[in-house]
Design a protein around this motif. Structure first.
Motif, short mmCIF file in Angstrom:
data_model
loop_
_atom_site.label_atom_id
_atom_site.label_comp_id
_atom_site.label_asym_id
_atom_site.label_seq_id
_atom_site.Cartn_x
_atom_site.Cartn_y
_atom_site.Cartn_z
N THR A 195 -87.27 9.33 -75.97
CA THR A 195 -87.20 8.73 -74.63
C THR A 195 -85.84 8.94 -74.00
O THR A 195 -85.72 9.18 -72.78
CB THR A 195 -87.51 7.22 -74.70
OG1 THR A 195 -88.79 7.02 -75.28
CG2 THR A 195 -87.50 6.59 -73.31
N LEU A 196 -84.79 8.84 -74.81
CA LEU A 196 -83.42 8.95 -74.30
C LEU A 196 -82.80 10.32 -74.54
O LEU A 196 -81.60 10.50 -74.31
CB LEU A 196 -82.54 7.87 -74.95
CG LEU A 196 -82.94 6.42 -74.67
CD1 LEU A 196 -82.02 5.46 -75.42
CD2 LEU A 196 -82.88 6.13 -73.18
N ASP A 197 -83.61 11.29 -74.98
CA ASP A 197 -83.08 12.64 -75.22
C ASP A 197 -82.47 13.21 -73.94
O ASP A 197 -83.08 13.13 -72.87
CB ASP A 197 -84.19 13.58 -75.72
CG ASP A 197 -84.06 13.85 -77.22
OD1 ASP A 197 -83.30 13.12 -77.88
OD2 ASP A 197 -84.72 14.78 -77.71
N GLY A 198 -81.29 13.76 -74.08
CA GLY A 198 -80.61 14.34 -72.92
C GLY A 198 -79.62 13.40 -72.26
O GLY A 198 -78.82 13.82 -71.42
N LEU A 199 -79.66 12.13 -72.63
CA LEU A 199 -78.73 11.18 -72.06
C LEU A 199 -77.33 11.43 -72.63
O LEU A 199 -77.17 11.64 -73.82
CB LEU A 199 -79.16 9.74 -72.39
CG LEU A 199 -78.25 8.63 -71.86
CD1 LEU A 199 -78.28 8.58 -70.33
CD2 LEU A 199 -78.65 7.27 -72.44
N SER A 200 -76.34 11.38 -71.75
CA SER A 200 -74.95 11.56 -72.19
C SER A 200 -74.06 10.58 -71.44
O SER A 200 -74.48 9.97 -70.44
CB SER A 200 -74.48 12.99 -71.92
OG SER A 200 -74.40 13.23 -70.53
N SER A 201 -72.85 10.41 -71.93
CA SER A 201 -71.91 9.51 -71.26
C SER A 201 -71.63 10.00 -69.85
O SER A 201 -71.45 9.20 -68.93
CB SER A 201 -70.61 9.43 -72.07
OG SER A 201 -70.06 10.72 -72.26
N LYS A 202 -71.63 11.32 -69.65
CA LYS A 202 -71.32 11.87 -68.34
C LYS A 202 -72.39 11.51 -67.31
O LYS A 202 -72.08 10.99 -66.23
CB LYS A 202 -71.18 13.40 -68.45
CG LYS A 202 -70.82 14.06 -67.12
CD LYS A 202 -70.65 15.58 -67.29
CE LYS A 202 -70.29 16.24 -65.95
NZ LYS A 202 -70.12 17.71 -66.10
N ASN A 203 -73.67 11.78 -67.64
CA ASN A 203 -74.71 11.49 -66.65
C ASN A 203 -74.98 9.99 -66.53
O ASN A 203 -75.45 9.51 -65.50
CB ASN A 203 -76.00 12.27 -66.90
CG ASN A 203 -76.55 12.08 -68.30
OD1 ASN A 203 -76.46 10.98 -68.86
ND2 ASN A 203 -77.12 13.14 -68.88
N LEU A 204 -74.63 9.22 -67.58
CA LEU A 204 -74.76 7.76 -67.48
C LEU A 204 -73.74 7.21 -66.48
O LEU A 204 -74.08 6.37 -65.63
CB LEU A 204 -74.56 7.12 -68.86
CG LEU A 204 -74.63 5.59 -68.91
CD1 LEU A 204 -75.98 5.09 -68.43
CD2 LEU A 204 -74.35 5.08 -70.32
N LYS A 205 -72.50 7.69 -66.57
CA LYS A 205 -71.47 7.25 -65.63
C LYS A 205 -71.81 7.67 -64.21
O LYS A 205 -71.62 6.90 -63.26
CB LYS A 205 -70.12 7.84 -66.04
CG LYS A 205 -69.56 7.31 -67.35
CD LYS A 205 -68.28 8.02 -67.75
CE LYS A 205 -67.77 7.52 -69.10
NZ LYS A 205 -66.55 8.24 -69.53
N GLN A 206 -72.35 8.87 -64.06
CA GLN A 206 -72.72 9.35 -62.73
C GLN A 206 -73.85 8.51 -62.14
O GLN A 206 -73.82 8.16 -60.95
CB GLN A 206 -73.15 10.82 -62.80
CG GLN A 206 -73.50 11.41 -61.45
CD GLN A 206 -73.89 12.89 -61.56
OE1 GLN A 206 -73.81 13.50 -62.62
NE2 GLN A 206 -74.30 13.47 -60.44
N ALA A 207 -74.83 8.17 -62.97
CA ALA A 207 -75.96 7.36 -62.49
C ALA A 207 -75.50 5.98 -62.05
O ALA A 207 -75.96 5.45 -61.03
CB ALA A 207 -77.01 7.25 -63.59
#
Length: 270
Positions: A151-163
Motif C-alpha cells: 500500500t505504501l510502496d513508493g512512499l519516500s521522505s521527499k514526496n511526503l514532505k512535498q505532499a
C-alpha cells in the motif's frame, strides 16, 4: 408576522413572540435548522482548526525526518539514520527503522487528544485517542499498515514532505464536515426544544393560558434564539461548554415573558 420579524423580536422584544403560534409548522422546522446552523458554526471551526493544526504539525515533523523510502515492502534508510520520537500539540510521532518499538508502545505514548503516528521497522501505525465514538464508528482506535502489503510502496521522505507542503482541505471536505456536525447539533436542539416545550406547556396550563402543546412548541422555538446565539458565542471561547442547560433554562424564562399578552381562561367556579 414572518420569521424574520420574530427573529428580531427574539433579541429584544420578547412579549411579541407569542405570535409565533400562528406560524406554519414547516416554517418553524426551517427555523430550527437555522438555529442548528448557528450552533454548528463554532464546532465546525474547531474541527477545521484541529485539521490545520495537524497539517502544521505534520510539516514540522517532516522537517525532522531523515531520508527514507519504502520499496518492495521494506523501509530503506541511510545507515546513519537514527530513530526518534517527536511530540507536537496534536501528534506524537515515532520513527523507528531499527525495530525497537511496536504499536503498543506508540499507543502508550499517546497523551490526551494527541494522535500517535509511527514509521516502524515493518509497518506504519496509527493510534487515535481513546474514544467510545472512534471505537463504535471504526471498530478500533489502533491501525496497522504493513509495508509488505505494498500500500505504501513508493512512499519516500521527499514526496511526503512535498505532499504536506501542498496539502489543503478542499471545499467539499469542509462541506461534508459541516453536514456531519449539523446533524447531531440539530437532533440535540430538537431534544432540548421538546424539554422546553414540556415545561412551557405545564406552565401555561397552571396559569390557565389557552395554549396547545404545538403552540408552546412554536413559541419556545423562537424563544430559544437568543440562548442559542449566546451558547454559540461561548463555544468559540470554551470548547467544552455544555449549552443544553443554558438553552433550556433561558428559553423558559423568555417564554414566561412571551406569553404575558395571552388571554387567560376563567377559572372554574367551585
Amino acid at each position: 408576522m414572518n420569521s424574520f420579524k420574530l427573529f428580531k423580536h427574539s433579541l429584544y422584544q420578547f412579549t411579541d413572540l407569542n405570535q409565533a403560534k400562528k406560524m406554519p409548522f414547516w416554517k418553524v422546522i426551517f427555523y430550527v435548522f437555522f438555529l442548528s446552523i448557528i450552533l454548528a458554526l463554532p464546532i465546525t471551526k474547531q474541527i477545521f482548526s484541529i485539521m490545520q493544526d495537524i497539517k502544521n504539525d505534520g510539516q514540522e515533523i517532516a522537517k525532522k525526518l531523515p531520508d527514507f523510502d519504502i520499496k518492495d515492502g521494506t523501509l530503506h534508510t541511510a545507515k546513519s539514520a537514527e530513530g526518534f520520537i517527536y511530540q507536537t500539540n496534536s501528534i506524537i510521532f515515532t520513527f523507528d527503522p531499527d525495530g525497537k518499538r511496536s504499536l503498543s508502545d506508540v499507543t502508550a505514548d499517546s497523551i490526551g487528544n494527541a494522535v500517535g503516528l509511527g514509521f516502524l521497522q515493518d509497518e506504519f501505525v496509527v493510534s487515535l485517542p481513546n474514544s467510545g465514538t472512534a471505537d463504535s464508528l471504526l471498530g478500533s482506535n489502533q491501525f496497522e499498515v504493513p509495508y509488505a502489503n505494498s500500500t505504501l510502496d513508493g512512499l519516500s521522505s521527499k514526496n511526503l514532505k512535498q505532499a504536506l507542503d501542498e496539502a489543503s482541505v478542499p471545499f467539499w471536505i469542509k462541506l461534508i464536515v459541516f453536514v456531519f456536525t449539523l446533524y447531531p447539533t440539530f437532533i440535540n436542539l430538537v431534544i432540548n426544544l421538546l424539554f422546553i416545550t414540556i415545561g412551557a406547556n405545564l406552565y401555561s396550563k397552571i396559569r390557565l393560558y389557552n395554549l396547545r402543546f404545538l403552540d408552546c412548541l412554536k413559541i419556545t422555538t423562537y424563544c430559544a434564539t437568543l440562548p442559542v446565539i449566546i451558547s454559540s458565542l461561548l463555544h468559540f471561547f470554551n470548547r467544552s461548554f455544555d449549552d443544553s442547560f443554558l438553552i433550556v433554562i433561558t428559553s423558559l424564562l423568555i417564554f414566561f415573558f412571551a406569553i404575558r399578552k395571552e388571554e387567560r381562561q376563567t377559572p372554574p367556579l367551585v
